[in-house]
Motif scaffolding. Structure first.
Motif, PDB file in Angstrom:
ATOM      1  N   GLY A  59       3.744   7.072   3.206  1.00  0.00           N
ATOM      2  CA  GLY A  59       3.594   8.520   3.252  1.00  0.00           C
ATOM      3  C   GLY A  59       3.368   9.090   4.631  1.00  0.00           C
ATOM      4  O   GLY A  59       3.044  10.281   4.764  1.00  0.00           O
ATOM      5  N   ASP A  98       0.849  -1.191   0.000  1.00  0.00           N
ATOM      6  CA  ASP A  98       0.000   0.000   0.000  1.00  0.00           C
ATOM      7  C   ASP A  98       0.886   1.243   0.000  1.00  0.00           C
ATOM      8  O   ASP A  98       1.592   1.522   0.968  1.00  0.00           O
ATOM      9  CB  ASP A  98      -0.911   0.002   1.233  1.00  0.00           C
ATOM     10  CG  ASP A  98      -2.099   0.927   1.058  1.00  0.00           C
ATOM     11  OD1 ASP A  98      -1.892   2.065   0.576  1.00  0.00           O
ATOM     12  OD2 ASP A  98      -3.220   0.520   1.410  1.00  0.00           O
ATOM     13  N   LYS A  99       0.829   2.012  -1.078  1.00  0.00           N
ATOM     14  CA  LYS A  99       1.686   3.196  -1.212  1.00  0.00           C
ATOM     15  C   LYS A  99       1.450   4.204  -0.094  1.00  0.00           C
ATOM     16  O   LYS A  99       2.379   4.892   0.345  1.00  0.00           O
ATOM     17  CB  LYS A  99       1.453   3.854  -2.568  1.00  0.00           C
ATOM     18  CG  LYS A  99       1.960   3.028  -3.754  1.00  0.00           C
ATOM     19  CD  LYS A  99       1.761   3.778  -5.058  1.00  0.00           C
ATOM     20  CE  LYS A  99       2.278   2.968  -6.235  1.00  0.00           C
ATOM     21  NZ  LYS A  99       2.087   3.685  -7.527  1.00  0.00           N
ATOM     22  N   ALA A 100       0.209   4.307   0.386  1.00  0.00           N
ATOM     23  CA  ALA A 100      -0.101   5.290   1.431  1.00  0.00           C
ATOM     24  C   ALA A 100       0.657   5.005   2.720  1.00  0.00           C
ATOM     25  O   ALA A 100       0.924   5.917   3.512  1.00  0.00           O
ATOM     26  CB  ALA A 100      -1.602   5.318   1.694  1.00  0.00           C
ATOM     27  N   TRP A 127      -2.765   7.935   8.201  1.00  0.00           N
ATOM     28  CA  TRP A 127      -3.264   6.913   7.282  1.00  0.00           C
ATOM     29  C   TRP A 127      -3.759   5.722   8.103  1.00  0.00           C
ATOM     30  O   TRP A 127      -3.021   5.174   8.930  1.00  0.00           O
ATOM     31  CB  TRP A 127      -2.171   6.448   6.321  1.00  0.00           C
ATOM     32  CG  TRP A 127      -2.649   5.300   5.470  1.00  0.00           C
ATOM     33  CD1 TRP A 127      -3.573   5.352   4.460  1.00  0.00           C
ATOM     34  CD2 TRP A 127      -2.253   3.929   5.574  1.00  0.00           C
ATOM     35  NE1 TRP A 127      -3.780   4.109   3.926  1.00  0.00           N
ATOM     36  CE2 TRP A 127      -2.975   3.209   4.600  1.00  0.00           C
ATOM     37  CE3 TRP A 127      -1.363   3.242   6.397  1.00  0.00           C
ATOM     38  CZ2 TRP A 127      -2.834   1.832   4.412  1.00  0.00           C
ATOM     39  CZ3 TRP A 127      -1.218   1.869   6.219  1.00  0.00           C
ATOM     40  CH2 TRP A 127      -1.949   1.188   5.241  1.00  0.00           C
ATOM     41  N   ARG A 183      -7.990   5.053   4.197  1.00  0.00           N
ATOM     42  CA  ARG A 183      -7.870   6.443   3.745  1.00  0.00           C
ATOM     43  C   ARG A 183      -6.951   7.216   4.677  1.00  0.00           C
ATOM     44  O   ARG A 183      -6.621   6.764   5.775  1.00  0.00           O
ATOM     45  CB  ARG A 183      -9.244   7.113   3.730  1.00  0.00           C
ATOM     46  CG  ARG A 183      -9.942   7.091   5.080  1.00  0.00           C
ATOM     47  CD  ARG A 183     -11.323   7.682   5.035  1.00  0.00           C
ATOM     48  NE  ARG A 183     -11.976   7.613   6.331  1.00  0.00           N
ATOM     49  CZ  ARG A 183     -12.754   8.561   6.835  1.00  0.00           C
ATOM     50  NH1 ARG A 183     -12.993   9.663   6.128  1.00  0.00           N
ATOM     51  NH2 ARG A 183     -13.322   8.422   8.005  1.00  0.00           N
ATOM     52  N   THR A 184      -6.566   8.412   4.213  1.00  0.00           N
ATOM     53  CA  THR A 184      -5.794   9.340   5.023  1.00  0.00           C
ATOM     54  C   THR A 184      -6.727  10.435   5.512  1.00  0.00           C
ATOM     55  O   THR A 184      -7.464  11.033   4.719  1.00  0.00           O
ATOM     56  CB  THR A 184      -4.644   9.956   4.209  1.00  0.00           C
ATOM     57  OG1 THR A 184      -3.766   8.908   3.776  1.00  0.00           O
ATOM     58  CG2 THR A 184      -3.854  10.944   5.052  1.00  0.00           C
TER      59      THR A 184
END
Length: 212
Positions: free
Chosen positions: A45, A40-42, A77, A96-97
């Protein structure tokens, strides 16, 4: 602050259990979000956000407070599923963020619904607590196995299982005399009309259950 130090002491049962997990499994006590969610790219972050053990998601606020609201904020996140704030009881949808706002003396700490979180209820000290609070969060099922010793390697394990609004405190497995004569208090979160339940001193050789 003094409140933070008191919380740190209350978390000792949880921290000791996760430290043993780190020793036995090589799993870190503190891990970045991408450890459990590498695809998961998030998860990459939120460099300041982390999992503390297996149950607690922590999103520290490191930005200045807003001059008007006097609140700090963090973009956190949340992995898929539902999350519950330990301190406020607010529930959030994951995947979600989102921006989380807090006063200066608090930071977001979230758990999954159904989580059973053991906290010491005694004052500061080095001995195993005589009184343990079991914080249970409504909305799901969960389990936690508390591991304890007196720095002598004689481990005792107690499993707390939450299913369909019933909490079961299992019989102590291992060195039962490691566990002191202990009172358990169940602290429900999110259960309609439910308040703390003092179970008194329990026999470590027997299983006990209570409805929330």
């Amino acid at each position: 602050t003094g409140e933070a130090l008191r919380l740190r002491h209350r978390l000792v049962p949880y921290i000791a259990t996760m430290a043993l997990r780190a020793h036995e499994e090589g799993a870190p006590l503190v891990s970045p979000m991408y450890y459990d969610h590498p695809a998961d790219k998030a998860a990459y972050g939120v460099p300041n956000q982390f999992m503390f053990g297996t149950k607690l998601l922590v999103a520290p606020i490191t930005s200045p407070v807003d001059e008007d609201t006097r609140l700090g904020a963090v973009n956190a996140w949340l992995p898929e599923g539902e999350w519950v704030d330990v301190f406020t009881g607010l529930r959030y949808r994951g995947g979600r963020t989102i921006a989380l706002h807090r006063e200066l003396d608090s930071i977001p700490v979230l758990v999954r619904p159904g989580t059973v979180l053991p906290l010491a209820a005694d004052g500061p000290g080095t001995a195993l607590p005589d009184r343990v609070e079991l914080h249970v969060f409504a909305g799901g099922d969960g389990e936690f196995t508390l591991a304890e010793d007196n720095d002598d390697g004689r481990w005792a394990r107690t499993t707390f299982t939450h299913r369909d609004g019933e909490l079961v405190i299992g019989a102590v497995d291992g060195e039962r005399d490691t566990v002191p004569e202990r009172t358990y208090v169940v602290v429900p979160h999110g259960f309609a009309g439910a308040g703390p339940i003092d179970l008194g001193v329990l026999d470590p050789a027997e299983e006990h259950c209570t409805r929330l």
